[in-house]
Design an enzyme around this catalytic site. Structure first.
Site, PDB file in Angstrom:
ATOM      1  N   ARG A  34       0.828  -1.219   0.000  1.00  0.00           N
ATOM      2  CA  ARG A  34       0.000   0.000   0.000  1.00  0.00           C
ATOM      3  C   ARG A  34       0.862   1.269   0.000  1.00  0.00           C
ATOM      4  O   ARG A  34       0.483   2.278  -0.580  1.00  0.00           O
ATOM      5  CB  ARG A  34      -0.954  -0.003   1.214  1.00  0.00           C
ATOM      6  CG  ARG A  34      -2.015   1.106   1.179  1.00  0.00           C
ATOM      7  CD  ARG A  34      -3.033   0.920   2.302  1.00  0.00           C
ATOM      8  NE  ARG A  34      -4.164   1.852   2.227  1.00  0.00           N
ATOM      9  CZ  ARG A  34      -4.317   2.896   3.042  1.00  0.00           C
ATOM     10  NH1 ARG A  34      -3.435   3.162   3.985  1.00  0.00           N
ATOM     11  NH2 ARG A  34      -5.368   3.682   2.902  1.00  0.00           N
ATOM     12  N   ILE A  60      -7.507   7.462  -1.236  1.00  0.00           N
ATOM     13  CA  ILE A  60      -7.444   6.001  -1.258  1.00  0.00           C
ATOM     14  C   ILE A  60      -8.224   5.564  -0.019  1.00  0.00           C
ATOM     15  O   ILE A  60      -8.039   6.125   1.059  1.00  0.00           O
ATOM     16  CB  ILE A  60      -5.970   5.524  -1.248  1.00  0.00           C
ATOM     17  CG1 ILE A  60      -5.840   4.005  -1.130  1.00  0.00           C
ATOM     18  CG2 ILE A  60      -5.148   6.169  -0.146  1.00  0.00           C
ATOM     19  CD1 ILE A  60      -4.369   3.504  -1.265  1.00  0.00           C
ATOM     20  N   SER A  61      -9.121   4.610  -0.187  1.00  0.00           N
ATOM     21  CA  SER A  61     -10.003   4.200   0.918  1.00  0.00           C
ATOM     22  C   SER A  61      -9.204   3.597   2.074  1.00  0.00           C
ATOM     23  O   SER A  61      -8.098   3.085   1.887  1.00  0.00           O
ATOM     24  CB  SER A  61     -11.007   3.158   0.437  1.00  0.00           C
ATOM     25  OG  SER A  61     -11.759   3.660  -0.636  1.00  0.00           O
ATOM     26  N   ALA A  62      -9.803   3.615   3.243  1.00  0.00           N
ATOM     27  CA  ALA A  62      -9.187   2.961   4.406  1.00  0.00           C
ATOM     28  C   ALA A  62      -9.115   1.458   4.142  1.00  0.00           C
ATOM     29  O   ALA A  62     -10.008   0.881   3.513  1.00  0.00           O
ATOM     30  CB  ALA A  62     -10.011   3.230   5.654  1.00  0.00           C
TER      31      ALA A  62
END
Ligand code: SAH
Length: 213
Positions: A34, A60-62
């Site tokens: 990530r 960017i999503s959790a």
């Protein structure tokens, strides 16, 4: 601690919280780096369970949201997947870890983010992901129909084109609601009838477009 240990700690946490359920999603989240999908100044935060800015007002999503959506997509190795909102390419990479024999088409409306996602996915070595510049509320008819559709931006309603491009028996995940808060919906195409299940609250950046905001 190093990146690998940080990633393992995050994955353990997401497992204990019940977001990661399957071995396939666990492996995918352990494999994808990530920290390589986010801007330099955000990297120290890479393995915290929070959304992060990727530029152009987008996020960017959790990780827990990525895990939850990927689990609910119920992917098969040969699925044909459409993603709306490529952003950094991270969610597409997680999907590509599982969909090793299928194809992933991801649509993005900000050209700099098309480049970013392509760069990130290329560096990570995924060959079956195609990122295309376009307006995703209309889907991507060229390659339709799809087994799975994942929308990673919040929509005011379920765009009709997306349901039309979903195979019979297919599944779509889409956050639907207001500009800042939505409910994650699991949409199924059962005999060309739409079945919608609610999976809970979420916060995504808006889906902008003809059938969006
Ligand atoms: N899945 C991404 C996060 C996406 S954030 C990741 O893993 O990093 C949401 C993205 O949706 C943003 O990049 C935004 O530009 C894009 N977006 C919003 N409306 C869109 C539309 N109509 N068509 C395509 N992309 C859209």
């Amino acid at each position: 601690m190093g990146w690998v240990e940080d990633r393992e700690t995050l994955v353990e946490k997401l497992k204990s919280e019940g977001y990661i359920k399957s071995e396939a999603v666990e492996k995918a989240m352990l494999n994808v780096r990530r920290h390589e999908f986010i801007p330099e100044w955000q990297k120290v935060q890479a393995y915290r369970d929070v959304p992060l800015f990727i530029g152009h007002g987008q996020t960017i999503s959790a990780p827990h949201m990525v895990a939850m959506m990927t689990e609910n997509l119920d992917l098969e190795e040969d699925s044909k997947v459409l993603e709306i909102g490529a952003g950094s390419g991270y969610q597409a990479a997680i999907i590509a870890e599982i969909v090793t024999k299928g194809r992933i088409h991801s649509i993005e409306r900000i050209s700099e983010l098309v480049d970013l996602a392509q760069w990130n996915l290329g560096r990570a070595g995924y060959k079956n992901v195609q990122v295309t510049y376009g307006e995703g509320s209309k889907g991507y008819e060229e390659e339709s129909p799809y087994d799975r559709i994942i929308v990673t931006a919040g929509a005011p309603r379920i765009p009709s084109a997306l349901f039309e491009q979903l195979k019979e028996g297919g599944k779509m995940l889409i956050p639907v609601g207001g500009r800042t808060y939505q409910e994650l919906k699991l949409v199924r195409n059962k005999g060309n009838k739409m079945l919608v299940e609610n999976l809970g609250g979420c916060m995504f950046v808006p889906l902008v477009g003809d059938d969006g905001w």
